[in-house]
Write a protein that holds these residues in place. Structure first.
Motif, short mmCIF file in Angstrom:
data_model
loop_
_atom_site.label_atom_id
_atom_site.label_comp_id
_atom_site.label_asym_id
_atom_site.label_seq_id
_atom_site.Cartn_x
_atom_site.Cartn_y
_atom_site.Cartn_z
N VAL A 169 -64.71 39.20 25.18
CA VAL A 169 -66.15 39.24 25.45
C VAL A 169 -66.38 40.03 26.73
CG1 VAL A 169 -68.25 37.90 25.78
CG2 VAL A 169 -66.38 36.94 24.45
N ALA A 170 -67.24 41.02 26.68
CA ALA A 170 -67.59 41.81 27.86
C ALA A 170 -68.93 41.32 28.39
CB ALA A 170 -67.67 43.29 27.51
N VAL A 171 -68.98 41.00 29.68
CA VAL A 171 -70.19 40.45 30.30
C VAL A 171 -70.58 41.31 31.50
CG1 VAL A 171 -71.20 38.46 31.48
CG2 VAL A 171 -69.60 38.10 29.58
N ARG A 178 -78.40 47.43 38.87
CA ARG A 178 -77.77 48.43 39.73
C ARG A 178 -76.72 47.82 40.66
NH1 ARG A 178 -80.33 53.20 39.18
NH2 ARG A 178 -82.46 53.17 38.36
N GLN A 179 -76.66 46.51 40.69
CA GLN A 179 -75.69 45.84 41.57
C GLN A 179 -74.98 44.75 40.78
OE1 GLN A 179 -78.04 44.48 44.87
NE2 GLN A 179 -77.98 46.45 45.92
N GLY A 180 -74.43 45.12 39.65
CA GLY A 180 -73.78 44.15 38.79
C GLY A 180 -72.27 44.23 38.80
N THR A 181 -71.67 43.36 38.00
CA THR A 181 -70.22 43.30 37.83
C THR A 181 -69.91 43.25 36.34
OG1 THR A 181 -69.94 42.11 39.91
CG2 THR A 181 -68.12 42.01 38.35
N TYR A 182 -68.91 43.98 35.92
CA TYR A 182 -68.47 43.99 34.53
C TYR A 182 -67.18 43.19 34.43
CZ TYR A 182 -71.85 47.75 33.87
OH TYR A 182 -73.01 48.51 33.83
N THR A 183 -67.15 42.21 33.53
CA THR A 183 -65.97 41.36 33.38
C THR A 183 -65.61 41.24 31.91
OG1 THR A 183 -66.75 40.06 35.27
CG2 THR A 183 -64.91 39.17 34.00
N LEU A 184 -64.34 41.40 31.60
CA LEU A 184 -63.84 41.24 30.23
C LEU A 184 -63.07 39.92 30.17
CD1 LEU A 184 -63.61 42.63 27.44
CD2 LEU A 184 -61.41 43.55 28.20
N ILE A 193 -59.71 39.04 31.87
CA ILE A 193 -58.73 40.08 31.56
C ILE A 193 -58.86 41.25 32.54
CG2 ILE A 193 -57.94 41.72 29.82
CD1 ILE A 193 -59.06 39.83 27.69
N GLU A 194 -60.10 41.64 32.80
CA GLU A 194 -60.36 42.79 33.68
C GLU A 194 -61.73 42.62 34.32
OE1 GLU A 194 -60.35 47.72 33.42
OE2 GLU A 194 -59.74 46.49 31.71
N LYS A 195 -61.87 43.13 35.54
CA LYS A 195 -63.13 42.99 36.27
C LYS A 195 -63.35 44.22 37.12
CE LYS A 195 -65.63 39.45 38.93
NZ LYS A 195 -65.51 38.10 39.53
N LEU A 196 -64.58 44.74 37.14
CA LEU A 196 -64.87 45.90 37.99
C LEU A 196 -66.32 45.89 38.44
CD1 LEU A 196 -66.43 48.13 35.92
CD2 LEU A 196 -64.15 48.17 34.97
N ALA A 197 -66.56 46.52 39.57
CA ALA A 197 -67.90 46.58 40.16
C ALA A 197 -68.72 47.68 39.49
CB ALA A 197 -67.80 46.81 41.66
N GLU A 198 -70.02 47.62 39.72
CA GLU A 198 -70.93 48.62 39.17
C GLU A 198 -70.57 50.00 39.73
OE1 GLU A 198 -73.87 49.37 36.54
OE2 GLU A 198 -73.82 47.33 37.32
N PRO A 199 -70.27 50.98 38.87
CA PRO A 199 -69.92 52.31 39.36
C PRO A 199 -71.17 53.12 39.71
CG PRO A 199 -69.80 52.30 37.00
CD PRO A 199 -70.17 50.89 37.40
N TRP A 208 -65.01 49.33 26.89
CA TRP A 208 -65.34 47.92 26.65
C TRP A 208 -66.57 47.48 27.45
CZ3 TRP A 208 -65.65 44.74 30.81
CH2 TRP A 208 -64.89 45.03 31.95
N ALA A 209 -66.84 48.13 28.58
CA ALA A 209 -67.94 47.73 29.44
C ALA A 209 -69.28 48.36 29.04
CB ALA A 209 -67.62 48.08 30.89
N LYS A 210 -69.24 49.35 28.18
CA LYS A 210 -70.46 50.06 27.81
C LYS A 210 -71.22 49.30 26.72
CE LYS A 210 -68.70 54.64 29.03
NZ LYS A 210 -68.38 55.99 28.57
N SER A 211 -72.53 49.31 26.83
CA SER A 211 -73.36 48.69 25.80
C SER A 211 -73.38 49.58 24.56
CB SER A 211 -74.79 48.48 26.31
OG SER A 211 -75.42 49.74 26.53
#
Length: 306
Positions: A169-171, A178-184, A193-199, A208-211
């Motif tokens: 699940v990607a959240v 504009r100030q979010g976090t992407y987490t798998l 599994i993986e986490k990254l800041a808003e690029p 996986w992070a793209k809508s």
């Protein structure tokens, strides 16, 4: 009488034929078969052990065909999928094929079924007592067997979707887009599994992070020639719309526009272009006859306003 599907030694003769080994090249301890009263009029169903395999000689009698039918029918009970019923109840399948109630649409503000048709995601609705509405902070994952996993990013959930046929699940969460976090997350455990800041540039996001909207946008081919063709097409459509004038009939819209769902009446309706549902026109009509019937559309109804 209740009958069961059980294991008998290979090579032993049963009531209807000889059993063949599961593996011709190696002896087997036994094979599963159905025994008991298989009368097709008895109304009883066999209790399946979950791995029903029948191996009989090719020369089957009509009696044997009738015997196998209950076992085959029972197998379908183990293939049930998660479902949403007409009352808004969400179910998943148990390990033995029965439906398990998990939640309803009062608890979930949004429910999405993964492509595996066994996993369901539920955006937990906040309390309806607060105004303005409280942000959504929880995502529940319902798994086959009735298990539930809860995902809480710590900030409001902005968007989410399943990944890898429901195994992940990607959240996208944060105080704003504009100030979010992407987490798998792994669906089965809710483990990160993986986490990254808003690029700075969303095009650099992993897939996986793209809508779905982002993926569709990036899939649109672009070139100077294509842009020119699209410009010509838009001009053509606008010309078609401009030709629709008051005094024309409802039937004059056929071939250019088609009806759209949603609230409507005979006197006013939204139409969409046959080639592009994003192009819409609202049309007001005057009834040609039987004005009291607001639902009876007449091809001769007169267009009053576009």
């Amino acid at each position: 009488m209740q009958y069961t599907c059980q294991t008998r030694p290979t090579g032993e003769r049963n009531q209807v034929g000889w059993l063949l080994p599961l593996e011709p090249s190696a002896p087997s301890a036994g094979v599963n078969e159905c025994n008991g009263d298989f009368s097709p009029t008895s109304g009883e169903r066999p209790v399946d052990n979950g791995d029903m395999r029948i191996h009989l000689i090719p020369r089957l009698s009509l009696l044997l065909v009738l015997v196998a039918i209950p076992c085959i029918a029972q197998k379908s009970e183990y293939d049930k999928e998660a479902e949403l019923d007409g009352k808004g109840n969400i179910f998943v399948s148990s390990n033995d094929g029965k439906l398990i109630w998990m939640a309803d649409t009062r608890h979930c503000s949004e429910a999405i079924f993964a492509n595996d048709r066994q996993t369901v995601g539920c955006m937990v609705a906040p309390s309806s007592d607060s105004f303005p509405p409280a942000p959504i902070l929880q995502l529940e994952i319902y798994l086959k067997g009735g298990e539930k996993r809860t995902i809480e990013p710590g900030t409001p959930i902005l968007d989410w979707h399943f990944w890898e046929e429901g195994r992940a699940v990607a959240v996208h969460s944060g105080l704003n887009v504009r100030q979010g976090t992407y987490t798998l997350y792994e669906s089965a455990t809710a483990r990160v599994i993986e986490k990254l800041a808003e690029p700075a540039n969303e095009k650099t996001l992993p897939r996986w992070a793209k809508s779905q909207a982002q993926i569709q946008d990036e899939a649109v081919p672009m070139s100077a020639a294509l842009t020119q063709e699209r410009t010509y097409w838009i001009a053509k459509v606008l010309g078609q719309i401009e030709k629709i004038e008051p005094g024309m009939r409802r039937k004059d819209l056929v071939g250019i526009f088609t009806t759209q769902g949603g609230p409507w009446s005979r006197f006013q309706r939204t139409y969409v272009h046959v080639d592009c549902p994003y192009i819409k026109v609202n049309v007001r009509f005057k009834a040609a006859s039987d004005e009291a019937n607001a639902l009876k559309e007449d091809p001769d109804d007169t267009i009053e306003f576009v």
